[in-house]
Scaffold this motif. Structure first.
Motif, mmCIF file in Angstrom:
data_model
loop_
_atom_site.group_PDB
_atom_site.id
_atom_site.type_symbol
_atom_site.label_atom_id
_atom_site.label_comp_id
_atom_site.label_asym_id
_atom_site.label_seq_id
_atom_site.Cartn_x
_atom_site.Cartn_y
_atom_site.Cartn_z
ATOM 1 N N ALA A 50 0.832 -1.205 0.000
ATOM 2 C CA ALA A 50 0.000 0.000 0.000
ATOM 3 C C ALA A 50 0.862 1.250 0.000
ATOM 4 C CB ALA A 50 -0.920 -0.008 1.214
ATOM 5 N N LEU A 51 1.951 1.221 0.745
ATOM 6 C CA LEU A 51 2.862 2.359 0.788
ATOM 7 C C LEU A 51 3.524 2.584 -0.566
ATOM 8 C CD1 LEU A 51 3.807 4.373 2.908
ATOM 9 C CD2 LEU A 51 5.728 2.875 3.391
ATOM 10 N N SER A 52 3.852 1.511 -1.254
ATOM 11 C CA SER A 52 4.443 1.612 -2.584
ATOM 12 C C SER A 52 3.452 2.212 -3.580
ATOM 13 C CB SER A 52 4.889 0.235 -3.064
ATOM 14 O OG SER A 52 5.394 0.303 -4.367
ATOM 15 N N GLN A 53 2.192 1.796 -3.498
ATOM 16 C CA GLN A 53 1.166 2.362 -4.372
ATOM 17 C C GLN A 53 0.977 3.846 -4.101
ATOM 18 O OE1 GLN A 53 -2.248 -0.049 -3.557
ATOM 19 N NE2 GLN A 53 -1.655 -1.666 -4.992
ATOM 20 N N LEU A 54 1.018 4.230 -2.837
ATOM 21 C CA LEU A 54 0.889 5.634 -2.476
ATOM 22 C C LEU A 54 2.060 6.445 -3.025
ATOM 23 C CD1 LEU A 54 -0.580 7.857 -0.870
ATOM 24 C CD2 LEU A 54 0.828 7.199 1.090
ATOM 25 N N GLU A 55 3.253 5.872 -2.954
ATOM 26 C CA GLU A 55 4.435 6.561 -3.471
ATOM 27 C C GLU A 55 4.304 6.815 -4.978
ATOM 28 O OE1 GLU A 55 9.275 5.903 -3.721
ATOM 29 O OE2 GLU A 55 7.973 4.245 -3.151
ATOM 30 N N VAL A 56 3.859 5.822 -5.712
ATOM 31 C CA VAL A 56 3.681 5.972 -7.152
ATOM 32 C C VAL A 56 2.622 7.028 -7.445
ATOM 33 C CG1 VAL A 56 2.869 4.796 -9.241
ATOM 34 C CG2 VAL A 56 4.478 3.651 -7.704
#
Length: 81
Positions: A50-56
């Motif tokens: 989820a954090l990776s998706q938010l970063e993108v």
């Protein structure tokens, strides 16, 4: 603290012995408030995904805003000149 007192009073009102009251309260508190250190690997993996998706998403949003700002700036300069 209020929950602890309410549980104590409820158990006392039905004539539960003192040592058992304390045992029951401790067991219920430990069941209601699990330790945050007991996170499973799947929970951590889901959080990282989820954090990776938010970063993108944030990177794309910042890029779009920067592009629009530069475009408006060039349009304003071209209109003035």
């Amino acid at each position: 603290m209020k929950i602890r007192l309410a549980m104590y009073e409820a158990l006392k009102s039905i004539n539960v012995p003192e040592p058992k009251i304390e045992s029951v309260i401790q067991a219920m508190e430990s069941a209601l408030h699990p330790s945050p250190a007991v996170k499973s690997d799947s929970d951590i993996a889901q959080f990282r995904a989820a954090l990776s998706q938010l970063e993108v998403s944030l990177t794309v949003n910042v890029g779009v805003m920067l592009f629009l700002t530069v475009t408006i700036l060039f349009a304003a300069v071209a209109f003035i000149c």
